[in-house]
Write a protein that holds these residues in place. Structure first.
Motif, PDB file in Angstrom:
ATOM      1  N   ILE A  12       0.841  -1.207   0.000  1.00 50.54           N
ATOM      2  CA  ILE A  12       0.000   0.000   0.000  1.00 50.54           C
ATOM      3  C   ILE A  12       0.870   1.248   0.000  1.00 50.54           C
ATOM      4  CG2 ILE A  12      -1.630   1.332   1.385  1.00 50.54           C
ATOM      5  CD1 ILE A  12      -2.763  -1.398   2.336  1.00 50.54           C
ATOM      6  N   ASN A  13       1.914   1.250   0.847  1.00 48.16           N
ATOM      7  CA  ASN A  13       2.813   2.406   0.896  1.00 48.16           C
ATOM      8  C   ASN A  13       3.493   2.634  -0.452  1.00 48.16           C
ATOM      9  OD1 ASN A  13       4.476   4.382   2.764  1.00 48.16           O
ATOM     10  ND2 ASN A  13       5.950   3.338   1.464  1.00 48.16           N
ATOM     11  N   ASN A  14       3.962   1.563  -1.065  1.00 48.75           N
ATOM     12  CA  ASN A  14       4.683   1.702  -2.326  1.00 48.75           C
ATOM     13  C   ASN A  14       3.786   2.201  -3.453  1.00 48.75           C
ATOM     14  OD1 ASN A  14       7.003   0.858  -1.056  1.00 48.75           O
ATOM     15  ND2 ASN A  14       6.817  -1.266  -1.717  1.00 48.75           N
ATOM     16  N   GLU A  15       2.531   1.800  -3.437  1.00 48.55           N
ATOM     17  CA  GLU A  15       1.596   2.306  -4.444  1.00 48.55           C
ATOM     18  C   GLU A  15       1.385   3.809  -4.270  1.00 48.55           C
ATOM     19  OE1 GLU A  15      -1.901  -0.002  -3.880  1.00 48.55           O
ATOM     20  OE2 GLU A  15      -0.996  -1.859  -4.661  1.00 48.55           O
ATOM     21  N   CYS A  16       1.254   4.239  -3.019  1.00 48.47           N
ATOM     22  CA  CYS A  16       1.091   5.666  -2.732  1.00 48.47           C
ATOM     23  C   CYS A  16       2.356   6.436  -3.092  1.00 48.47           C
ATOM     24  CB  CYS A  16       0.733   5.853  -1.270  1.00 48.47           C
ATOM     25  SG  CYS A  16       0.280   7.540  -0.835  1.00 48.47           S
ATOM     26  N   ALA A  17       3.513   5.850  -2.781  1.00 49.84           N
ATOM     27  CA  ALA A  17       4.787   6.485  -3.118  1.00 49.84           C
ATOM     28  C   ALA A  17       4.927   6.663  -4.626  1.00 49.84           C
ATOM     29  CB  ALA A  17       5.943   5.654  -2.575  1.00 49.84           C
ATOM     30  N   ALA A  18       4.473   5.677  -5.381  1.00 46.28           N
ATOM     31  CA  ALA A  18       4.544   5.777  -6.842  1.00 46.28           C
ATOM     32  C   ALA A  18       3.687   6.927  -7.347  1.00 46.28           C
ATOM     33  CB  ALA A  18       4.105   4.460  -7.471  1.00 46.28           C
ATOM     34  N   ARG A  19       2.531   7.129  -6.736  1.00 51.37           N
ATOM     35  CA  ARG A  19       1.678   8.264  -7.136  1.00 51.37           C
ATOM     36  C   ARG A  19       2.351   9.589  -6.780  1.00 51.37           C
ATOM     37  NH1 ARG A  19      -2.350   4.636  -5.254  1.00 51.37           N
ATOM     38  NH2 ARG A  19      -2.435   5.646  -3.199  1.00 51.37           N
ATOM     39  N   ASN A  20       2.951   9.651  -5.588  1.00 47.47           N
ATOM     40  CA  ASN A  20       3.689  10.867  -5.216  1.00 47.47           C
ATOM     41  C   ASN A  20       4.808  11.143  -6.205  1.00 47.47           C
ATOM     42  OD1 ASN A  20       2.091  11.057  -2.935  1.00 47.47           O
ATOM     43  ND2 ASN A  20       3.657  10.308  -1.512  1.00 47.47           N
ATOM     44  N   ARG A  21       5.562  10.095  -6.544  1.00 50.88           N
ATOM     45  CA  ARG A  21       6.708  10.250  -7.441  1.00 50.88           C
ATOM     46  C   ARG A  21       6.265  10.751  -8.824  1.00 50.88           C
ATOM     47  NH1 ARG A  21       8.880   5.992  -6.177  1.00 50.88           N
ATOM     48  NH2 ARG A  21      10.551   6.848  -4.890  1.00 50.88           N
ATOM     49  N   ALA A  94       4.212   7.297   2.873  1.00 46.65           N
ATOM     50  CA  ALA A  94       3.842   7.976   1.633  1.00 46.65           C
ATOM     51  C   ALA A  94       2.459   8.605   1.718  1.00 46.65           C
ATOM     52  CB  ALA A  94       3.922   6.993   0.467  1.00 46.65           C
ATOM     53  N   ALA A  95       1.529   7.959   2.430  1.00 45.88           N
ATOM     54  CA  ALA A  95       0.173   8.505   2.549  1.00 45.88           C
ATOM     55  C   ALA A  95       0.172   9.814   3.329  1.00 45.88           C
ATOM     56  CB  ALA A  95      -0.742   7.481   3.212  1.00 45.88           C
ATOM     57  N   MET A  96       1.012   9.916   4.358  1.00 42.53           N
ATOM     58  CA  MET A  96       1.123  11.168   5.108  1.00 42.53           C
ATOM     59  C   MET A  96       1.580  12.301   4.202  1.00 42.53           C
ATOM     60  SD  MET A  96       3.035   9.862   8.572  1.00 42.53           S
ATOM     61  CE  MET A  96       2.389   8.550   9.606  1.00 42.53           C
ATOM     62  N   ILE A  97       2.555  11.999   3.349  1.00 38.76           N
ATOM     63  CA  ILE A  97       3.054  13.018   2.420  1.00 38.76           C
ATOM     64  C   ILE A  97       1.972  13.391   1.426  1.00 38.76           C
ATOM     65  CG2 ILE A  97       4.804  13.525   0.674  1.00 38.76           C
ATOM     66  CD1 ILE A  97       5.827  13.247   3.607  1.00 38.76           C
ATOM     67  N   GLN A  98       1.280  12.392   0.899  1.00 40.76           N
ATOM     68  CA  GLN A  98       0.224  12.651  -0.079  1.00 40.76           C
ATOM     69  C   GLN A  98      -0.849  13.583   0.483  1.00 40.76           C
ATOM     70  OE1 GLN A  98      -2.514   9.389  -1.199  1.00 40.76           O
ATOM     71  NE2 GLN A  98      -1.835   9.768  -3.301  1.00 40.76           N
ATOM     72  N   ARG A  99      -1.192  13.400   1.750  1.00 37.31           N
ATOM     73  CA  ARG A  99      -2.264  14.198   2.347  1.00 37.31           C
ATOM     74  C   ARG A  99      -1.917  15.674   2.462  1.00 37.31           C
ATOM     75  NH1 ARG A  99      -3.292   9.383   5.425  1.00 37.31           N
ATOM     76  NH2 ARG A  99      -1.859  10.017   7.082  1.00 37.31           N
ATOM     77  N   ASP A 127       9.369   4.150   1.375  1.00 34.20           N
ATOM     78  CA  ASP A 127       9.514   5.031   0.227  1.00 34.20           C
ATOM     79  C   ASP A 127       8.439   6.106   0.313  1.00 34.20           C
ATOM     80  OD1 ASP A 127       9.888   6.191  -2.255  1.00 34.20           O
ATOM     81  OD2 ASP A 127       9.290   4.417  -3.406  1.00 34.20           O
ATOM     82  N   LEU A 128       8.830   7.359   0.184  1.00 36.24           N
ATOM     83  CA  LEU A 128       7.874   8.462   0.219  1.00 36.24           C
ATOM     84  C   LEU A 128       7.569   9.006  -1.171  1.00 36.24           C
ATOM     85  CD1 LEU A 128       9.304  10.428   3.284  1.00 36.24           C
ATOM     86  CD2 LEU A 128       7.649   8.549   3.270  1.00 36.24           C
ATOM     87  N   GLY A 129       8.273   8.475  -2.169  1.00 36.34           N
ATOM     88  CA  GLY A 129       8.153   9.002  -3.523  1.00 36.34           C
ATOM     89  C   GLY A 129       9.257   9.983  -3.848  1.00 36.34           C
ATOM     90  N   GLU A 130      10.276  10.029  -2.980  1.00 37.00           N
ATOM     91  CA  GLU A 130      11.354  11.003  -3.132  1.00 37.00           C
ATOM     92  C   GLU A 130      12.285  10.668  -4.297  1.00 37.00           C
ATOM     93  OE1 GLU A 130      13.136   8.043  -0.042  1.00 37.00           O
ATOM     94  OE2 GLU A 130      11.160   8.814  -0.610  1.00 37.00           O
ATOM     95  N   ASP A 131      12.985  11.686  -4.765  1.00 40.97           N
ATOM     96  CA  ASP A 131      14.052  11.493  -5.755  1.00 40.97           C
ATOM     97  C   ASP A 131      15.352  11.097  -5.093  1.00 40.97           C
ATOM     98  OD1 ASP A 131      12.790  12.503  -8.343  1.00 40.97           O
ATOM     99  OD2 ASP A 131      12.490  14.249  -7.043  1.00 40.97           O
ATOM    100  N   LEU A 132      15.599  11.697  -3.930  1.00 40.12           N
ATOM    101  CA  LEU A 132      16.885  11.525  -3.256  1.00 40.12           C
ATOM    102  C   LEU A 132      16.673  11.217  -1.791  1.00 40.12           C
ATOM    103  CD1 LEU A 132      18.762  14.701  -4.562  1.00 40.12           C
ATOM    104  CD2 LEU A 132      19.143  12.361  -5.336  1.00 40.12           C
TER     105      LEU A 132
END
Length: 221
Positions: A12-21, A94-99, A127-132
């Motif tokens: 679930i986190n990785n799916e959200c991270a992919a959307r953030n990315r 990742a969901a926290m970041i998305q919100r 993973d939060l969807g970050e580049d670095l």
């Protein structure tokens, strides 16, 4: 029936991270996940970077268990910032970041910095969807942290060795720390900094690296 709860949570986190990315890619915003122990100097490093990179459009997401003290420090530097309190959670996900992303005008940003909760363990797996991923290590923590927490340092795109003004007060072998980092991840980029006001060192090299990457993602030369 056996349920693999850990795998479900990470999926679930990785799916959200992919959307953030994908959103960061669409907006051309370089995103940095800053990881380090409590007291390593993460917030002070951000304060100095905001001063050094005054021409770069930067926003910050602050992660802490409680209080908005770090967010207040960042806001005092004139940056757009929002605070995420995890109420006991040891990392951001990742969901926290998305919100909180709707709170920012991503079209008007070059760089988004996420200061993760102070911890060298829990943030590594999310993973939060970050580049670095930038890992900050204060010499006051001791020189053995890379080999004690290898997954965190292996996951890093760069490491900042901070508080070098305190080096003579410790028994840290700085060359040994560099050697351990290069053993864990050959070619890992390493910066060495002092962030104390009036004694700053090494910040211009880190700032130049971040600005170059941010400009490249924006499509500027």
């Amino acid at each position: 029936m056996k349920l693999d709860v850990n795998r479900d949570i990470m999926a679930i986190n990785n799916e959200c991270a992919a959307r953030n990315r994908q959103l960061f890619r669409d907006k051309g915003v370089l995103t940095l996940n800053l990881i380090g122990s409590p007291g390593a100097g993460k917030t002070m490093l951000l304060e100095r970077l905001l001063e050094t990179m005054a021409d770069c459009r930067i926003a910050v997401i602050e992660g802490d268990l409680a209080t908005a003290r770090d967010a207040s420090r960042i806001a005092a530097k004139g940056a757009r910032v929002t605070q995420i309190n995890t109420d006991g959670g040891c990392h951001l996900d990742a969901a926290m970041i998305q919100r909180v992303l709707p709170l920012f005008d991503l079209d008007a940003l070059d760089l988004l910095i996420i200061e993760n909760v102070g911890n060298l363990v829990c943030p590594t797996g999310f993973d939060l969807g970050e580049d670095l991923r930038l890992v900050l290590l204060s010499v006051a923590e001791g020189g053995d942290k890379p080999v004690k927490y290898p997954a965190t340092f292996i996951s890093a795109d760069a490491v900042v060795l901070n508080k070098l003004d305190l080096l003579e007060l410790t028994d840290v072998d700085l060359a040994g720390v560099r050697a351990d980092l290069n053993w864990l991840k050959p070619g890992l980029k390493i910066f060495e900094t002092v962030c104390r006001p009036g004694k700053e060192q090494g910040l211009s090299a880190l700032a130049a690296w971040l600005w170059e990457l941010a400009a490249a993602k924006r499509g500027r030369s």
